[in-house]
Design an enzyme around this catalytic site. Structure first.
Site, mmCIF file in Angstrom:
data_model
loop_
_atom_site.group_PDB
_atom_site.id
_atom_site.type_symbol
_atom_site.label_atom_id
_atom_site.label_comp_id
_atom_site.label_asym_id
_atom_site.label_seq_id
_atom_site.Cartn_x
_atom_site.Cartn_y
_atom_site.Cartn_z
ATOM 1 N N GLU A 59 -6.500 -7.952 -0.725
ATOM 2 C CA GLU A 59 -7.026 -7.989 0.648
ATOM 3 C C GLU A 59 -8.526 -7.754 0.629
ATOM 4 O O GLU A 59 -8.981 -6.612 0.554
ATOM 5 C CB GLU A 59 -6.358 -6.918 1.535
ATOM 6 C CG GLU A 59 -4.914 -7.199 1.848
ATOM 7 C CD GLU A 59 -4.288 -6.138 2.759
ATOM 8 O OE1 GLU A 59 -5.031 -5.457 3.498
ATOM 9 O OE2 GLU A 59 -3.056 -5.993 2.708
ATOM 10 N N GLU B 206 0.834 -1.215 0.000
ATOM 11 C CA GLU B 206 0.000 0.000 0.000
ATOM 12 C C GLU B 206 0.861 1.255 0.000
ATOM 13 O O GLU B 206 0.652 2.164 0.802
ATOM 14 C CB GLU B 206 -0.934 -0.003 1.215
ATOM 15 C CG GLU B 206 -1.919 -1.144 1.190
ATOM 16 C CD GLU B 206 -3.070 -0.954 2.183
ATOM 17 O OE1 GLU B 206 -2.870 -0.284 3.208
ATOM 18 O OE2 GLU B 206 -4.165 -1.479 1.909
HETATM 19 C C1 GAL Z 1 -4.295 -2.857 5.065
HETATM 20 C C2 GAL Z 1 -2.866 -3.361 5.210
HETATM 21 C C3 GAL Z 1 -2.865 -4.660 6.021
HETATM 22 C C4 GAL Z 1 -3.677 -4.501 7.280
HETATM 23 C C5 GAL Z 1 -5.079 -4.027 6.930
HETATM 24 C C6 GAL Z 1 -5.953 -3.769 8.120
HETATM 25 O O1 GAL Z 1 -4.338 -1.555 4.650
HETATM 26 O O2 GAL Z 1 -2.306 -3.597 3.963
HETATM 27 O O3 GAL Z 1 -1.548 -5.002 6.308
HETATM 28 O O4 GAL Z 1 -3.040 -3.582 8.093
HETATM 29 O O5 GAL Z 1 -4.994 -2.814 6.263
HETATM 30 O O6 GAL Z 1 -6.140 -4.919 8.834
#
Ligand code: GAL
Length: 841
Positions: free
Chosen positions: A255, A186
């Site tokens: 994600e 990110e």
């Molecule tokens: C995303 C990040 C993850 C985790 C998630 C929240 O933005 O890439 O590593 O932190 O948020 O759980």
């Protein structure tokens, strides 16, 4: 006539648009094109799930991976945790929970692929975002930007991991399971903040990664300008709106948040299975071909690995596998059914782009029709509150609110995201042991021994402790004149302490006079309370406690912790006395830590007391006990509800920080699956401890004589600590009378039946358990959800009978949702369902 020479620019474009994608396809066995990741030339719809190896134990890994496979996953995704692997500069660790090679090999043995997100910045609610603390002290370093020392260290670690994977032949091109890698995490928003150096760094990171020649594609998540051929990917609760930055790259979701993390002081977030399934189907219907559940198994932030500050020890995340590795039902099963439905559509999905047909004001069909005749349709109702009846092809379809129906043959529905066919399970913690016989040892409160040192003014905590411990003492002397007004009946002076965080104990002359702490949103502490002092020298001792280093935010590595001041005493004859710049003595860590009281070798270094001398409800106290492992194989947890804040070790292994005294602020209102989800939506445990139960991995126990050591910072009643087992208490099925099912779909689409078959309610207890009774059963219009069902206006009076007869005494049963079995249709022409709850024991 002379032909004009093609310009360099034209050649360049031809290369990128036509040749490069083909090169990617033919070169090596993993590539990609605009539709999908290709493995051995085959486009694939890939379902992936995050399991972070250090958040469980190696003994748990095979079972977690197997359950992921049974849940329909193709890929396991993990970050690589730099600070776990290089705790001291140049000293590497790849054992136990950090045995990355073993983890990837287990993924391979299970027949799954792996996606390795090296980062090495990972965020992940992990201490310091995965960076080792020593990195901060490399001269001239600046993290995650165009900075020589940082880039050198990042490259060294990334190379180390890639070379290790290559040496073990773990890349797909070498016959291994790794089909994808990730560099950075990110970085887009950071680059935006930093401008030119950020951009330069992005290009450097991509080139550095590509130069490592892994033979498999690299991704950069949340990085719109990811340099070619790196694929930019999406992270979020929904990603259907996302498009990669080049037409020849596939649409990937790294994600898909299955829930959210818990922070101490916050409620426990959940995300309904129906909405998660809707989000995934919505992404696939828009041409998405890779989805990763973040998290599929969240697990535990053991030891001091939780980031933050204030990230809780449990990283359950409301993931399909719970913190302990048990199936979270109906989420796990509902997603498994979704994956099966998607796989039935795969031939159509990978061969063409969808056409979109409007079916109503908030309804659409996305249709994938291949030249070879495959056809799959997704019928979506985006309306969050009403059902929609839509006509598509020659049929009519009833779509629940906020749902997508999947038709793998463009005719028959196999799955609807809002119709949960999987059983749900209510879980419970049952005490297995609650008669520990405790001994205690009082930690020294602020003494200046040899290890203490003195300077003028206040020191930043991380610089001082290097994060080797949560604790730092700040100690000073204050002289009070015997003429002070407050000594003669006036108002006592007020001590003001400003701290950058995270928690603070204030001692005056060895007596605790106050405690304060911040929160994730605002870690800073402003302490101001009246304090009692005597004429002469008074000792002020401030214990500053860190609760995890930040893992996210611009320049998060520069965030301070500890007491930075000002510190003052007001209400004296002279008015306000500033103590900030006087002599302060420091002591790093607890004496008990120095003596290794938590460990098998160090526990006998002090005299422990017991019985009537046992310390009760007293700050800074060590407790110890021994116990035998309970029989059975259910996961174990400690109920720490009667304790304040501290850490627990079992046989020397730190199970994490506990803090049940920090209760959840916020409002836990009703949770409807329909409508856009956010992490603020379906909160639970408001007003209760943010985390009460703490996972004790079975593999950390030996059969007899296990040592448990607790360090309590605030106030606790150890006699109420219990060891619990987590198990299913009851199971439910909640099935509409005409719910689509896989069996039905197969029979219909192959022409073996014309009319749909009725679905079945499946009820299965955990292995070793049996259904002991039926708590609720109603065919009609029952209301509520698993655990609190009620009869509705319409109820078939014999609803219980068939369950009593066919299920009680059995490990499980499957009952057709057929009115006849319940004594006939109780309300013709009304849409009915069956809800049943069975107790397992
Ligand atoms: C995303 C990040 C993850 C985790 C998630 C929240 O933005 O890439 O590593 O932190 O948020 O759980």
């Amino acid at each position: 006539m002379l032909l004009r020479q093609p310009s360099f620019f034209t050649l360049f474009c031809i290369f990128w648009v036509f040749l490069l994608p083909n090169l990617l396809l033919v070169n090596g066995s993993v590539g990609y094109d605009h539709k999908a990741i290709t493995i051995n030339g085959q486009r694939r719809i890939l379902i992936s799930g995050s399991i972070h190896y250090p958040r469980s134990t190696p003994e748990m890994w095979p079972d977690l991976i197997q359950k992921a496979k049974e849940g329909g996953l193709d890929v396991i995704q993990t970050y690589v945790f730099w600070n776990g692997h290089e705790p001291q500069q140049g000293k590497y660790y790849f054992e136990e929970r950090y045995d990355l090679v073993k983890f990837i090999k287990l993924v391979q043995q299970a027949g799954l692929y792996a996606h390795l997100r090296i980062g090495p910045y990972v965020c992940a609610e992990w201490n310091f975002g995965g960076f080792p603390v020593w990195l901060k002290y490399v001269p001239g370093i600046s993290f995650r930007t165009d900075n020589g020392p940082f880039k050198a260290a990042m490259q060294r670690f990334t190379e180390k991991i890639v070379n290790m994977m290559k040496a073990e032949k773990l890349y797909e091109t070498q016959g291994g399971p790794i089909i994808l890698s990730q560099i950075e995490n990110e970085y887009g928003p950071m680059e935006y903040e930093l401008g030119a150096p950020g951009k330069t760094y992005t290009h450097w990171a991509a080139n550095m990664a590509l130069g490592l020649r892994t033979g498999v594609p690299w991704v950069m998540c949340k990085q719109d300008d990811a340099p070619d051929p790196v694929i930019n990917t999406c992270n979020g609760f929904y990603c259907d709106y996302f498009s990669p930055n080049k037409a020849y790259k596939p649409k990937m979701w790294t994600e898909a948040w299955t829930g959210w993390y818990t922070e101490f002081g916050g409620p426990v977030p959940t995300r309904p299975a129906e909405d998660l399934a809707f989000g995934i189907a919505r992404f696939i219907q828009k041409g998405g071909s890779y989805v990763n559940y973040y998290m599929y198994h969240g697990g535990t932030n053991f030891d001091r690995t939780a980031g933050g500050p204030f990230i809780a020890t449990s990283y359950d995340y409301d993931a399909p596998l719970d913190e302990f590795g048990l199936l979270k039902q109906p989420k796990w099963g509902h997603l498994k059914d979704l994956h099966r439905a998607l796989k039935l559509c795969e031939p159509a999905l990978v061969s063409t782009d969808p056409t979109v047909v409007r079916l109503g004001s908030s309804q659409e069909a996305h249709v994938f029709k291949s030249e070879s005749g495959a056809c799959a349709a997704f019928l979506a109702n985006y309306n969050p509150s009403s059902y929609a009846k839509v006509a598509y092809g020659n049929n009519h379809y009833n779509l629940p609110p906020w749902s997508i129906s999947i038709l793998p043959d463009c005719k028959n529905t196999v799955y609807n995201t809002a119709r949960v066919g999987a059983q749900s399970a209510q879980m419970k913690f049952t005490p297995v042991y609650n008669h520990f016989s405790w001994q205690s040892y009082n930690e020294e409160t602020a003494s200046t021994d040899d290890s203490a040192f003195t300077v003028l003014g206040l020191l930043e905590q991380v610089n001082t402790t290097r994060d080797m411990t949560d604790y730092l003492w700040y100690m000073t002397d204050v002289k009070i004149d015997s003429n002070e007004g407050f000594l003669k009946g006036g108002k006592e002076p007020v001590l003001n302490v400003m701290s950058a965080g995270h928690a603070l104990h204030v001692y005056i002359n060895g007596q605790l006079v106050g405690t304060a702490y911040g929160s994730l949103e605002n870690p800073k502490i402003s302490f101001g309370e009246g304090v009692n002092m005597r004429a002469g020298i008074n000792k002020i001792s401030l214990l500053s406690i860190a609760v995890g280093l930040p893992n996210v935010g611009p320049n998060f590595e520069r965030w301070n912790a500890g007491i930075l001041g000002p510190i003052s005493l007001s209400g004296l004859n002279e008015g306000r006395r500033d103590l900030t710049w006087q002599k302060w003595s420091y002591k790093i860590g607890m004496k008990g830590e120095t003596l290794s009281l938590h460990s098998l070798s160090g526990v006998s270094n002090v005299e422990w007391v017991e019985g009537k001398f046992l310390a009760q409800r007293q700050p800074l106290t060590w407790y110890k006990t021994t116990f035998n492992a309970p029989s059975g194989n259910e996961p174990l947890a400690l109920d720490m509800g009667a304790m304040g804040k501290g850490q627990v070790w079992i046989n020397g292994q730190n199970i994490g920080r506990y803090w049940p005294a920090y209760t959840a602020k916020g409002s836990c209102s009703d949770c409807s699956y329909a409508g856009y989800f956010s992490e603020k939506k379906c909160l639970t445990y408001c007003g209760d401890a943010s985390q009460r139960w703490y996972h004790v991995p079975r593999s950390w126990l030996k059969p007899r004589g296990n040592l448990m050591v607790v360090f309590e910072e605030m106030s606790g009643a150890p006699n109420f600590i219990s060891l619990m087992k987590k198990e299913i208490s009851s199971i439910c099925a909640d099935i509409n009378e005409w719910q689509p099912t896989l069996v039905n779909w197969h029979l219909k689409s192959s022409g073996r039946i014309d009319k749909p078959l009725r679905p079945k309610a499946h009820l299965w207890c955990a292995p070793g358990q049996k259904i002991s009774s039926i708590k609720f059963a109603s065919f009609g219009t029952p209301e509520g959800s698993c655990g609190n069902y009620k009869q509705g206006n319409c109820h078939a009076h014999n609803s219980y009978d068939i369950f009593q007869k066919d299920c009680v005494g059995q490990p499980g049963c499957a009952i057709t949702v057929e009115p006849r079995l319940f004594g006939g249709d109780p309300c013709p022409n009304v849409m009915k369902k069956l809800a049943v709850e069975a107790i397992c024991s």
